[in-house]
Design a protein around this motif. Sequence first.
Motif, PDB file in Angstrom:
ATOM      1  N   GLU A 228       0.840  -1.206   0.000  1.00  0.00           N
ATOM      2  CA  GLU A 228       0.000   0.000   0.000  1.00  0.00           C
ATOM      3  C   GLU A 228       0.872   1.251   0.000  1.00  0.00           C
ATOM      4  OE1 GLU A 228      -3.546   2.089   2.691  1.00  0.00           O
ATOM      5  OE2 GLU A 228      -2.747   0.115   3.219  1.00  0.00           O
ATOM      6  N   TRP A 229       1.927   1.224   0.821  1.00  0.00           N
ATOM      7  CA  TRP A 229       2.842   2.370   0.857  1.00  0.00           C
ATOM      8  C   TRP A 229       3.507   2.544  -0.506  1.00  0.00           C
ATOM      9  CZ3 TRP A 229       7.961   3.036  -0.244  1.00  0.00           C
ATOM     10  CH2 TRP A 229       8.522   4.266   0.127  1.00  0.00           C
ATOM     11  N   GLY A 230       3.950   1.455  -1.110  1.00  0.00           N
ATOM     12  CA  GLY A 230       4.629   1.539  -2.392  1.00  0.00           C
ATOM     13  C   GLY A 230       3.756   2.146  -3.468  1.00  0.00           C
ATOM     14  N   ARG A 231       2.474   1.817  -3.466  1.00  0.00           N
ATOM     15  CA  ARG A 231       1.569   2.329  -4.492  1.00  0.00           C
ATOM     16  C   ARG A 231       1.305   3.824  -4.337  1.00  0.00           C
ATOM     17  NH1 ARG A 231      -1.996  -3.243  -4.491  1.00  0.00           N
ATOM     18  NH2 ARG A 231      -0.753  -4.263  -6.133  1.00  0.00           N
ATOM     19  N   GLN A 232       1.639   4.369  -3.188  1.00  0.00           N
ATOM     20  CA  GLN A 232       1.563   5.812  -3.012  1.00  0.00           C
ATOM     21  C   GLN A 232       2.765   6.519  -3.632  1.00  0.00           C
ATOM     22  OE1 GLN A 232       1.120   6.445   1.207  1.00  0.00           O
ATOM     23  NE2 GLN A 232      -0.775   5.252   1.322  1.00  0.00           N
ATOM     24  N   GLN A 233       3.817   5.729  -3.945  1.00  0.00           N
ATOM     25  CA  GLN A 233       5.028   6.304  -4.519  1.00  0.00           C
ATOM     26  C   GLN A 233       5.081   6.150  -6.045  1.00  0.00           C
ATOM     27  OE1 GLN A 233       6.526   7.705  -1.888  1.00  0.00           O
ATOM     28  NE2 GLN A 233       5.045   6.524  -0.665  1.00  0.00           N
ATOM     29  N   GLY A 234       4.411   5.113  -6.559  1.00  0.00           N
ATOM     30  CA  GLY A 234       4.460   4.853  -7.992  1.00  0.00           C
ATOM     31  C   GLY A 234       3.924   3.460  -8.277  1.00  0.00           C
ATOM     32  N   PRO A 235       4.126   2.946  -9.501  1.00  0.00           N
ATOM     33  CA  PRO A 235       3.679   1.588  -9.827  1.00  0.00           C
ATOM     34  C   PRO A 235       4.400   0.578  -8.943  1.00  0.00           C
ATOM     35  CG  PRO A 235       4.266   2.821 -11.810  1.00  0.00           C
ATOM     36  CD  PRO A 235       4.757   3.627 -10.654  1.00  0.00           C
ATOM     37  N   ALA A 236       3.647  -0.178  -8.146  1.00  0.00           N
ATOM     38  CA  ALA A 236       4.241  -1.098  -7.176  1.00  0.00           C
ATOM     39  C   ALA A 236       3.634  -2.478  -7.321  1.00  0.00           C
ATOM     40  CB  ALA A 236       4.042  -0.588  -5.751  1.00  0.00           C
ATOM     41  N   ARG A 237       4.449  -3.482  -7.038  1.00  0.00           N
ATOM     42  CA  ARG A 237       4.007  -4.866  -7.131  1.00  0.00           C
ATOM     43  C   ARG A 237       4.863  -5.711  -6.189  1.00  0.00           C
ATOM     44  NH1 ARG A 237       2.490  -7.098 -12.999  1.00  0.00           N
ATOM     45  NH2 ARG A 237       0.671  -5.836 -12.491  1.00  0.00           N
ATOM     46  N   MET A 238       4.334  -6.834  -5.758  1.00  0.00           N
ATOM     47  CA  MET A 238       5.084  -7.787  -4.964  1.00  0.00           C
ATOM     48  C   MET A 238       5.861  -8.700  -5.895  1.00  0.00           C
ATOM     49  SD  MET A 238       3.513 -10.417  -2.122  1.00  0.00           S
ATOM     50  CE  MET A 238       3.050 -11.677  -3.332  1.00  0.00           C
ATOM     51  N   SER A 239       7.064  -9.099  -5.496  1.00  0.00           N
ATOM     52  CA  SER A 239       7.858 -10.013  -6.305  1.00  0.00           C
ATOM     53  C   SER A 239       7.632 -11.442  -5.855  1.00  0.00           C
ATOM     54  CB  SER A 239       9.352  -9.682  -6.190  1.00  0.00           C
ATOM     55  OG  SER A 239      10.113 -10.557  -7.003  1.00  0.00           O
ATOM     56  N   GLY A 240       7.286 -12.312  -6.794  1.00  0.00           N
ATOM     57  CA  GLY A 240       7.070 -13.717  -6.461  1.00  0.00           C
ATOM     58  C   GLY A 240       5.989 -13.889  -5.423  1.00  0.00           C
ATOM     59  N   THR A 241       6.271 -14.724  -4.416  1.00  0.00           N
ATOM     60  CA  THR A 241       5.320 -14.910  -3.315  1.00  0.00           C
ATOM     61  C   THR A 241       5.599 -13.941  -2.180  1.00  0.00           C
ATOM     62  OG1 THR A 241       6.743 -16.661  -2.418  1.00  0.00           O
ATOM     63  CG2 THR A 241       4.933 -17.347  -3.849  1.00  0.00           C
ATOM     64  N   GLY A 242       6.481 -12.970  -2.397  1.00  0.00           N
ATOM     65  CA  GLY A 242       6.818 -11.996  -1.366  1.00  0.00           C
ATOM     66  C   GLY A 242       7.970 -12.496  -0.514  1.00  0.00           C
ATOM     67  N   ALA A 243       8.402 -11.680   0.430  1.00  0.00           N
ATOM     68  CA  ALA A 243       7.762 -10.527   0.993  1.00  0.00           C
ATOM     69  C   ALA A 243       8.111  -9.205   0.320  1.00  0.00           C
ATOM     70  CB  ALA A 243       8.162 -10.425   2.478  1.00  0.00           C
ATOM     71  N   SER A 244       9.107  -9.192  -0.569  1.00  0.00           N
ATOM     72  CA  SER A 244       9.595  -7.926  -1.100  1.00  0.00           C
ATOM     73  C   SER A 244       8.588  -7.283  -2.048  1.00  0.00           C
ATOM     74  CB  SER A 244      10.919  -8.145  -1.829  1.00  0.00           C
ATOM     75  OG  SER A 244      11.902  -8.622  -0.940  1.00  0.00           O
ATOM     76  N   VAL A 245       8.548  -5.963  -1.983  1.00  0.00           N
ATOM     77  CA  VAL A 245       7.702  -5.139  -2.836  1.00  0.00           C
ATOM     78  C   VAL A 245       8.613  -4.191  -3.604  1.00  0.00           C
ATOM     79  CG1 VAL A 245       5.997  -3.267  -2.800  1.00  0.00           C
ATOM     80  CG2 VAL A 245       5.701  -5.278  -1.314  1.00  0.00           C
ATOM     81  N   TYR A 246       8.328  -3.973  -4.886  1.00  0.00           N
ATOM     82  CA  TYR A 246       9.158  -3.054  -5.653  1.00  0.00           C
ATOM     83  C   TYR A 246       8.306  -1.977  -6.311  1.00  0.00           C
ATOM     84  CZ  TYR A 246       7.729  -5.986  -9.628  1.00  0.00           C
ATOM     85  OH  TYR A 246       7.000  -6.684 -10.564  1.00  0.00           O
ATOM     86  N   VAL A 247       8.884  -0.791  -6.395  1.00  0.00           N
ATOM     87  CA  VAL A 247       8.255   0.352  -7.043  1.00  0.00           C
ATOM     88  C   VAL A 247       9.141   0.739  -8.226  1.00  0.00           C
ATOM     89  CG1 VAL A 247       7.230   2.611  -6.698  1.00  0.00           C
ATOM     90  CG2 VAL A 247       7.553   1.101  -4.730  1.00  0.00           C
ATOM     91  N   THR A 248       8.531   0.990  -9.368  1.00  0.00           N
ATOM     92  CA  THR A 248       9.268   1.239 -10.606  1.00  0.00           C
ATOM     93  C   THR A 248       9.404   2.737 -10.867  1.00  0.00           C
ATOM     94  OG1 THR A 248       8.358  -0.814 -11.503  1.00  0.00           O
ATOM     95  CG2 THR A 248       9.373   0.709 -13.065  1.00  0.00           C
ATOM     96  N   PHE A 249      10.642   3.143 -11.237  1.00  0.00           N
ATOM     97  CA  PHE A 249      10.924   4.547 -11.540  1.00  0.00           C
ATOM     98  C   PHE A 249      11.737   4.627 -12.834  1.00  0.00           C
ATOM     99  CE2 PHE A 249      10.407   4.342  -6.958  1.00  0.00           C
ATOM    100  CZ  PHE A 249       9.593   5.430  -6.692  1.00  0.00           C
ATOM    101  N   THR A 250      11.627   5.755 -13.505  1.00  0.00           N
ATOM    102  CA  THR A 250      12.377   5.955 -14.739  1.00  0.00           C
ATOM    103  C   THR A 250      13.792   6.443 -14.476  1.00  0.00           C
ATOM    104  OG1 THR A 250      11.491   8.201 -14.913  1.00  0.00           O
ATOM    105  CG2 THR A 250      10.308   6.437 -16.092  1.00  0.00           C
ATOM    106  N   GLU A 251      14.040   7.014 -13.298  1.00  0.00           N
ATOM    107  CA  GLU A 251      15.349   7.579 -12.989  1.00  0.00           C
ATOM    108  C   GLU A 251      15.796   7.137 -11.604  1.00  0.00           C
ATOM    109  OE1 GLU A 251      15.423  11.813 -13.452  1.00  0.00           O
ATOM    110  OE2 GLU A 251      14.098  11.771 -15.196  1.00  0.00           O
ATOM    111  N   ARG A 252      17.099   6.989 -11.458  1.00  0.00           N
ATOM    112  CA  ARG A 252      17.652   6.598 -10.157  1.00  0.00           C
ATOM    113  C   ARG A 252      17.349   7.648  -9.099  1.00  0.00           C
ATOM    114  NH1 ARG A 252      23.767   4.421  -8.933  1.00  0.00           N
ATOM    115  NH2 ARG A 252      23.445   4.052  -6.705  1.00  0.00           N
ATOM    116  N   ALA A 253      17.436   8.925  -9.475  1.00  0.00           N
ATOM    117  CA  ALA A 253      17.208   9.987  -8.497  1.00  0.00           C
ATOM    118  C   ALA A 253      15.811   9.906  -7.899  1.00  0.00           C
ATOM    119  CB  ALA A 253      17.437  11.352  -9.147  1.00  0.00           C
TER     120      ALA A 253
END
Length: 286
Positions: A228-253
Motif C-alpha cells: 500500500e505504501w509503495g503504491r503511493q510512490q508509484g507503480p508497485a508490485r510484490m515479487s514472487g510470493t513476497g515478501a519484497s515489494v518493488y516500485v518502478t521509476f524511470t530515474e535513479r534519483a
Amino acid sequence: MTLAPFTNEFPWPAPAKLNLFLHVTARRVDGYHDLQTLFQFLDHGDSLFFVPRGDGKVVRQNALPGIAPEDDLAVRAAKLLGKLSGAGLGADIRIEKRLPIGGGLGGGSSNAATTLVALNRLWNTGFTTAELAEIGLKLGADVPVFVRGLASWAEGVGERLAPVEMPEPWYLVVVPEVSVSTREIFEATELKRDCPRVTLDDYLAGRTVNVCEPVTTARYPEVGQALEWGRQQGPARMSGTGASVYVTFTERALASQAQKRVPAQWKSFVARGLNRSPLTAIMRGL
C-alpha cells in the motif's frame, strides 16, 4: 584434472531477480503449478567466494542465520555438480548475504546457480549452459533462469524460458521484516489457479497481475502495508510470493528520493533492472 586459478577473494555475483508479474494457469497432477511470469535481474545481490579442494568435501565457511549447511542451496548445488561430474573435487564456499531469506528475490536459487556456473569453471567440468540449467532444475524451478542469465518470459514451473528485451528501469525494493513461505502460498486454497494465458503484449499493456499478492498480504499483513505504501510512490508490485515489494521509476534519483520516505521498520535498496545478469557478464570476460 586441472583447477582454474582463482583465489578466495574473487567475488562471484548472485543477483536478485524480480517477477514482473505472476499468473498461475493450472495445478499439475504432481502437485506443482503451471505458471507464467517475467523475470528481470537486479544489479544487487549476494557475493560468493570459492576455493577449490582436492578432497571432494564441500564446506561452507560462514554461518547464515536460519540456514543449516546441509539445507543451503549453494552447498547442495556444489555436491550435486560434483556427483554428476565425477570430478572428485570439493570447495570451500563463503557467502556474503545481502538478499533477504523468504523475500521473493530468488536469493537461494541465485546462490545455487552461481555455484554451478563458478564450480563448472573452477573444476573445469565442461558442462554447457543448457546442461547446467538442467542440473539447476533439480534444485529449484528458479535456478535455470539464473544459470542462463537472461531476462526471460517463463512458463511451465518456471523452467521454460524465452529471453526478452525489456526496459531497464530503476526499482526501489522494500523488504518487510517477514519471511514468506513459498510452499504456504502455493498450497493456499484461495490461490487463483485458473488464470487465462497471456502474452508479452498483455504485460506491456498492463493486463497482468501477481496472483499471489492477495494470498500473501492476507497472511502477512506487513507485506500488505508495504505494498500500500509503495503504491503511493508509484507503480508497485510484490515479487514472487513476497515478501519484497518493488516500485518502478524511470530515474535513479526518483527512486532514491522515494527511499528516503521508506518507514524505518522496513529495509530497502535501490537497484537497476538488468536484462543480462552480472554473472553472465563475468563469464563473458573469462
